[in-house]
Motif scaffolding. Structure first.
Motif, PDB file in Angstrom:
ATOM      1  N   ASP A 212       0.859  -1.197   0.000  1.00  0.00           N
ATOM      2  CA  ASP A 212       0.000   0.000   0.000  1.00  0.00           C
ATOM      3  C   ASP A 212       0.895   1.246   0.000  1.00  0.00           C
ATOM      4  O   ASP A 212       0.683   2.182  -0.785  1.00  0.00           O
ATOM      5  CB  ASP A 212      -0.906  -0.017   1.237  1.00  0.00           C
ATOM      6  N   ALA A 213       1.917   1.221   0.845  1.00  0.00           N
ATOM      7  CA  ALA A 213       2.852   2.357   0.891  1.00  0.00           C
ATOM      8  C   ALA A 213       3.550   2.539  -0.462  1.00  0.00           C
ATOM      9  O   ALA A 213       3.741   3.670  -0.923  1.00  0.00           O
ATOM     10  CB  ALA A 213       3.889   2.149   1.996  1.00  0.00           C
ATOM     11  N   LEU A 214       3.905   1.412  -1.123  1.00  0.00           N
ATOM     12  CA  LEU A 214       4.524   1.514  -2.454  1.00  0.00           C
ATOM     13  C   LEU A 214       3.548   2.161  -3.444  1.00  0.00           C
ATOM     14  O   LEU A 214       3.940   2.994  -4.265  1.00  0.00           O
ATOM     15  CB  LEU A 214       4.954   0.124  -2.951  1.00  0.00           C
ATOM     16  N   SER A 215       2.265   1.787  -3.328  1.00  0.00           N
ATOM     17  CA  SER A 215       1.251   2.399  -4.208  1.00  0.00           C
ATOM     18  C   SER A 215       1.158   3.894  -3.940  1.00  0.00           C
ATOM     19  O   SER A 215       1.028   4.686  -4.873  1.00  0.00           O
ATOM     20  CB  SER A 215      -0.132   1.771  -3.978  1.00  0.00           C
ATOM     21  N   HIS A 216       1.213   4.290  -2.660  1.00  0.00           N
ATOM     22  CA  HIS A 216       1.179   5.724  -2.337  1.00  0.00           C
ATOM     23  C   HIS A 216       2.363   6.440  -2.996  1.00  0.00           C
ATOM     24  O   HIS A 216       2.220   7.514  -3.578  1.00  0.00           O
ATOM     25  CB  HIS A 216       1.251   5.951  -0.815  1.00  0.00           C
ATOM     26  N   ALA A 217       3.546   5.828  -2.859  1.00  0.00           N
ATOM     27  CA  ALA A 217       4.759   6.481  -3.360  1.00  0.00           C
ATOM     28  C   ALA A 217       4.724   6.589  -4.887  1.00  0.00           C
ATOM     29  O   ALA A 217       5.013   7.649  -5.450  1.00  0.00           O
ATOM     30  CB  ALA A 217       5.989   5.694  -2.899  1.00  0.00           C
ATOM     31  N   ILE A 218       4.361   5.496  -5.557  1.00  0.00           N
ATOM     32  CA  ILE A 218       4.373   5.526  -7.036  1.00  0.00           C
ATOM     33  C   ILE A 218       3.248   6.407  -7.566  1.00  0.00           C
ATOM     34  O   ILE A 218       3.463   7.237  -8.454  1.00  0.00           O
ATOM     35  CB  ILE A 218       4.293   4.082  -7.600  1.00  0.00           C
ATOM     36  N   GLU A 219       2.039   6.243  -7.017  1.00  0.00           N
ATOM     37  CA  GLU A 219       0.926   7.055  -7.544  1.00  0.00           C
ATOM     38  C   GLU A 219       1.157   8.546  -7.295  1.00  0.00           C
ATOM     39  O   GLU A 219       0.841   9.372  -8.149  1.00  0.00           O
ATOM     40  CB  GLU A 219      -0.397   6.624  -6.896  1.00  0.00           C
ATOM     41  N   ALA A 284      -9.328   0.476  -6.279  1.00  0.00           N
ATOM     42  CA  ALA A 284      -9.239  -0.374  -5.073  1.00  0.00           C
ATOM     43  C   ALA A 284     -10.322   0.008  -4.064  1.00  0.00           C
ATOM     44  O   ALA A 284     -10.877  -0.866  -3.378  1.00  0.00           O
ATOM     45  CB  ALA A 284      -7.855  -0.254  -4.440  1.00  0.00           C
ATOM     46  N   HIS A 285     -10.625   1.279  -3.947  1.00  0.00           N
ATOM     47  CA  HIS A 285     -11.674   1.709  -3.004  1.00  0.00           C
ATOM     48  C   HIS A 285     -13.018   1.071  -3.352  1.00  0.00           C
ATOM     49  O   HIS A 285     -13.794   0.713  -2.461  1.00  0.00           O
ATOM     50  CB  HIS A 285     -11.822   3.234  -3.025  1.00  0.00           C
ATOM     51  N   GLN A 286     -13.299   0.924  -4.640  1.00  0.00           N
ATOM     52  CA  GLN A 286     -14.600   0.375  -5.040  1.00  0.00           C
ATOM     53  C   GLN A 286     -14.660  -1.129  -4.746  1.00  0.00           C
ATOM     54  O   GLN A 286     -15.647  -1.630  -4.214  1.00  0.00           O
ATOM     55  CB  GLN A 286     -14.868   0.618  -6.532  1.00  0.00           C
ATOM     56  N   ILE A 287     -13.595  -1.840  -5.075  1.00  0.00           N
ATOM     57  CA  ILE A 287     -13.589  -3.293  -4.851  1.00  0.00           C
ATOM     58  C   ILE A 287     -13.574  -3.573  -3.346  1.00  0.00           C
ATOM     59  O   ILE A 287     -14.299  -4.429  -2.842  1.00  0.00           O
ATOM     60  CB  ILE A 287     -12.379  -3.955  -5.549  1.00  0.00           C
ATOM     61  N   GLY A 288     -12.756  -2.818  -2.617  1.00  0.00           N
ATOM     62  CA  GLY A 288     -12.652  -3.014  -1.162  1.00  0.00           C
ATOM     63  C   GLY A 288     -13.956  -2.696  -0.458  1.00  0.00           C
ATOM     64  O   GLY A 288     -14.352  -3.398   0.481  1.00  0.00           O
ATOM     65  N   GLY A 296      -4.490  -2.922   1.000  1.00  0.00           N
ATOM     66  CA  GLY A 296      -3.141  -3.045   0.450  1.00  0.00           C
ATOM     67  C   GLY A 296      -3.040  -4.166  -0.566  1.00  0.00           C
ATOM     68  O   GLY A 296      -2.328  -4.045  -1.572  1.00  0.00           O
ATOM     69  N   LEU A 297      -3.762  -5.262  -0.322  1.00  0.00           N
ATOM     70  CA  LEU A 297      -3.759  -6.396  -1.251  1.00  0.00           C
ATOM     71  C   LEU A 297      -4.323  -5.966  -2.604  1.00  0.00           C
ATOM     72  O   LEU A 297      -3.767  -6.277  -3.662  1.00  0.00           O
ATOM     73  CB  LEU A 297      -4.582  -7.543  -0.655  1.00  0.00           C
ATOM     74  N   LEU A 298      -5.433  -5.232  -2.587  1.00  0.00           N
ATOM     75  CA  LEU A 298      -6.041  -4.782  -3.845  1.00  0.00           C
ATOM     76  C   LEU A 298      -5.113  -3.832  -4.591  1.00  0.00           C
ATOM     77  O   LEU A 298      -4.945  -3.942  -5.811  1.00  0.00           O
ATOM     78  CB  LEU A 298      -7.379  -4.088  -3.557  1.00  0.00           C
ATOM     79  N   ASN A 299      -4.496  -2.922  -3.866  1.00  0.00           N
ATOM     80  CA  ASN A 299      -3.552  -2.006  -4.523  1.00  0.00           C
ATOM     81  C   ASN A 299      -2.393  -2.781  -5.140  1.00  0.00           C
ATOM     82  O   ASN A 299      -1.932  -2.460  -6.236  1.00  0.00           O
ATOM     83  CB  ASN A 299      -3.003  -0.988  -3.518  1.00  0.00           C
ATOM     84  N   ALA A 300      -1.909  -3.772  -4.404  1.00  0.00           N
ATOM     85  CA  ALA A 300      -0.760  -4.550  -4.884  1.00  0.00           C
ATOM     86  C   ALA A 300      -1.095  -5.242  -6.209  1.00  0.00           C
ATOM     87  O   ALA A 300      -0.256  -5.307  -7.116  1.00  0.00           O
ATOM     88  CB  ALA A 300      -0.350  -5.578  -3.831  1.00  0.00           C
ATOM     89  N   ILE A 301      -2.320  -5.755  -6.323  1.00  0.00           N
ATOM     90  CA  ILE A 301      -2.715  -6.449  -7.556  1.00  0.00           C
ATOM     91  C   ILE A 301      -2.948  -5.449  -8.697  1.00  0.00           C
ATOM     92  O   ILE A 301      -2.550  -5.678  -9.844  1.00  0.00           O
ATOM     93  CB  ILE A 301      -3.981  -7.302  -7.314  1.00  0.00           C
TER      94      ILE A 301
END
Ligand SMILES: [Fe+2]
Length: 401
Positions: A212-219, A284-288, A296-301
């Protein structure tokens, strides 16, 4: 005799410099370091709290962190009220019951000790305390306009960044989606990061929150709103996650790695609260929200597929990301560098046991239309580097399936 002449009126005056891009940067007071849990009492006193509501969850309680914090509150004669009746992906009904507990116990401040769910509920209670109404009324940016009680946040996961952010995310159980509530009032007063708290996370939770943190950093680093103040934090966070996250999963008690990961998570949080996020989080917010799956799992995928989609038109934004991920980009075309970055993210996910696709975690393609419809209304879709249509979301979900 020297004749002094005045400047002729016709001489062109230097024109005003063109107004450039304006940067703003918001963060709380940050206290970081091993052993800083001992600072919570002083932090609460400093923001004027005398009776904080401690928001935590059963897992953090079982790990003993609240028990470890309480003497530091007692030391400075701060009387707390503990509330911990929440689940992951916190729901609006849980916020309502936390708020009722806050009122009944006569609290005057909020102290979250836990992951993003605890911190987000604490923020939501603060909004209701100052503004009244129901939490879902505040969906969007700056909808809560009245002063709110002081907040001190102690993160126990290396991921959410909510301890430094101006956002909280609450699940709307009726509409089965997550609602983002934002505004500068939601930036906590003090964030206290003690990396030792991360040592009690399971390997799976470490991987999910770290990605999730990686998604924050990249996005945030490729976001439309990214500026020089956020960029450095985002890229440093990516480097830190690559270096330390695999070590944390392998050896939960490696305090050097946990400290590195806590630092990366903090920097990713600082970057995204200012530069915002993109389509990975919006989807990810919609699926979660619909399926109550780990954020974090959804973001990772989803992350590699959103990167690939964005790189079709904005490959150059991923060159710095690729370098931070360890790709040697010298002489590479931006498209090739971006694909290298995607490959690194996929490799990291695989190494940390992330499922290959949404089909492995019970997502039904029949819901893709609903996810696409709702993702376009998510607060983070606007800062995705590439404009996104409903059809694009369906395409990304299909690629991630
Ligand atoms: Fe996130």
């Amino acid at each position: 005799m020297v004749q002094i002449t005045s400047t002729p009126a016709t001489t062109p005056r230097p024109s005003a410099p063109p107004r450039g891009r304006v940067s703003k940067f918001l963060i709380p007071e940050v206290i970081f370091g091993i052993g800083t849990l001992a600072e919570v009492g002083g932090a609460i006193r400093r923001v004027g709290g005398r009776r904080p509501m401690v928001v935590s969850d059963p897992g953090v309680l079982a790990a003993g962190w609240v028990e470890r914090a309480v003497p530091h509150l007692d030391d400075v004669r701060v009387q707390h009220h503990l509330w911990h009746d929440l689940t992951s992906n916190p729901k609006e009904v849980e916020v309502q019951s936390a708020f009722e507990a806050y009122l009944e116990s006569g609290c005057d401040a909020l102290l979250a000790i836990g992951g993003g769910s605890c911190i987000d509920v604490a923020k939501a209670v603060a909004i209701l305390s100052g503004n009244g109404g129901r939490i879902l009324d505040y969906e969007g940016i700056d909808r809560a306009t009245r002063p709110i009680p002081p907040m001190v946040m102690v993160p126990s996961t290396g991921g959410s960044g909510s301890d430094v952010s101006q956002f909280c995310v609450i699940t709307d159980t009726a509409r089965r989606l997550k609602v983002t509530i934002g505004g500068r009032a939601l930036v906590p007063d003090i964030s206290v990061t003690d990396p030792e708290l991360l040592t009690t996370m399971s390997g799976e939770l470490t991987a999910h929150t770290g990605l999730d943190a990686l998604s924050h950093a990249i996005e945030s680093s490729v976001s439309q709103a990214c500026d020089f103040l956020s960029k450095g934090h985002a890229l440093a966070a990516i480097e830190g996650i690559v270096e330390y996250l695999p070590v944390c999963v392998q050896d939960p008690y490696d305090l050097t790695a946990r400290e590195g990961m806590a630092r990366a998570s903090l920097q990713a949080g600082v970057a995204f609260t200012n530069a915002l996020l993109g389509a990975t989080h919006a989807i990810a917010h919609q699926i979660g929200g619909a399926l109550d799956l780990p954020h974090g799992l959804l973001n990772a995928i989803l992350l590699p597929h959103v990167m690939r989609f964005n790189a079709e038109t904005h490959a150059e934004r991923y060159v710095g990301v690729a370098q931070a991920l360890g790709v040697d980009t010298a002489g590479l075309d931006p498209g090739v560098a971006a694909e290298g970055a995607v490959g690194r993210v996929e490799d990291l996910g695989r190494a940390l046991g992330i499922p290959a696709g949404l089909h492995e975690i019970g997502v039904d393609p029949a819901d893709f239309d609903q996810f696409a419809h709702n993702a376009l209304r998510d607060a983070y879709i606007a800062t995705n580097p590439r404009p996104v249509s409903e059809d694009d979301v369906r395409r990304i979900c299909l690629a991630a399936y």
